[in-house]
Design an enzyme around this catalytic site. Structure first.
Site: not given
Length: 355
Positions: A64, A97, A131-132, A195
């Site tokens: 990421c 995750w 999220t990370v 993105y």
């Protein structure tokens, strides 16, 4: 302070969870949810979480780009011992995750299989993306924050008492306004711009994002043609934020996200700048190209239905001379390079040209 100047941004794993396993909104333009856990870890503990060495665990994935920022900043500042790090695998499903890299599939400190468990411990029924990067309070196992843009700034400004001797000043007072301005432009058109190209749901949306991306890359090339770093004559937060996109450009964004006017290797100034940073301790030694490619090509199945991961590009050219020393500048200012990463945090030698 965030990438946009007005709030935090979501990472692509949140998009996956929000859209039920899909990234592209047919016929539409990619947008990011701006809702994050804004709790901060500060020297005065005003949010209930004071700076305390050994208390917090940084959850990341090397795949990421947003997490990669925190890995780099933590390395440069020498916060490896004060803040431990949990590394998730390169892929995930729409739920969370997973810590599948650990021998028993559980993070050895938090004892969880999925990062979602730490989110739900603090917020039962949490309905946003898991999220990370995220920082977890080890004693309670609860997530503290996933506001990654503020997190990296707080490592620089709130954890100063625990920085290593010789740590660089990545967010100096006299340059903060300019750093914030550059970061906002880079986020809008480059970090998020790739993105916006890759997740565009229409030709028109894609073309708008594509033009904005390359216009900004041209602007950055002009800016960096005469100066070694983005702001001032030392590495700052601005360089960290641009680097994590550039290092993924040829392996992923050029083909997978259709950002294909040029490869990074065909943009002489940016390619030399990226190699300069890659060869600087604390940058290239955090990069796992295998994890990067596996994440994007295996997880984004609505873009790459087969899940086939490309073998290229060749990585040896990341170690070729860049010539940026001629522009002057001092990477760490009055400080020093960080020591090698702890043995347990070293990237698999097979996944990096530094191996």
């Amino acid at each position: 302070m965030s990438d946009t100047g007005s709030g935090s941004t979501t990472s692509d794993d949140e998009v996956l969870q929000r859209n039920g396993g899909k990234y592209v909104e047919p016929g539409g333009e990619f947008t990011r949810d701006q809702r994050y856990i804004a709790t901060r870890i500060t020297a005065d503990g005003r949010d209930g979480y004071p700076v305390e060495p050994g208390r917090y665990r940084l959850a990341v994935s090397r795949a990421c780009p947003w997490a990669n920022r925190l890995i780099i900043v933590r390395r440069l500042l020498g916060l490896e011992e004060p803040i431990s790090m949990a590394v998730a695998g390169p892929t995930h499903d729409k739920r969370s995750w997973t810590f599948d890299l650990d021998p028993d599939g559980r993070d050895p400190v938090l004892g969880v299989e999925r990062l979602a468990e730490s989110y739900f411990k603090r917020f039962p029924g949490y309905d946003r993306g898991i999220t990370v990067p995220a920082i977890v309070d080890e004693p309670t196992g609860q997530v503290v924050t996933n506001d990654y843009a503020q997190m990296s700034l707080d490592l620089s400004t709130e954890w100063t008492a625990h920085h290593r001797p010789g740590a660089p000043d990545l967010y100096p007072d006299r340059l903060r306004a300019e750093i914030d301005e550059v970061n906002a432009l880079v986020f809008k058109d480059v970090n998020n711009g790739v993105y916006r190209c890759g997740f565009a749901g229409s030709q028109e949306a894609y073309e708008r994002a594509y033009r904005r991306l390359f216009e900004r890359l041209d602007w950055l090339s002009d800016r960096l043609a005469g100066q070694r770093y983005l702001v001032g004559d030392t590495i700052t937060e601005a360089d960290v934020r641009l680097f994590t996109t550039l290092v993924r450009f040829d392996p992923v964004y050029h083909g997978h996200f259709k950002c294909n006017r040029q490869k990074l290797t065909e943009m002489p100034v940016l390619w030399a700048y990226a190699r300069d940073l890659f060869q600087t301790p604390g940058f290239g030694d955090t990069i796992d190209f295998d994890h990067i490619k596996r994440h994007y090509y295996e997880v984004h199945r609505d873009i790459n239905p087969t899940g086939v991961v490309p073998l290229g590009p060749d990585l040896a050219n990341w170690l070729t001379p860049h010539g940026r020393e001629e522009l002057g500048g001092r990477p760490f200012g009055d400080g020093t390079p960080p020591p090698p990463p702890p043995a347990a945090e070293r990237v698999d030698p097979a996944h990096t040209p530094l191996g």
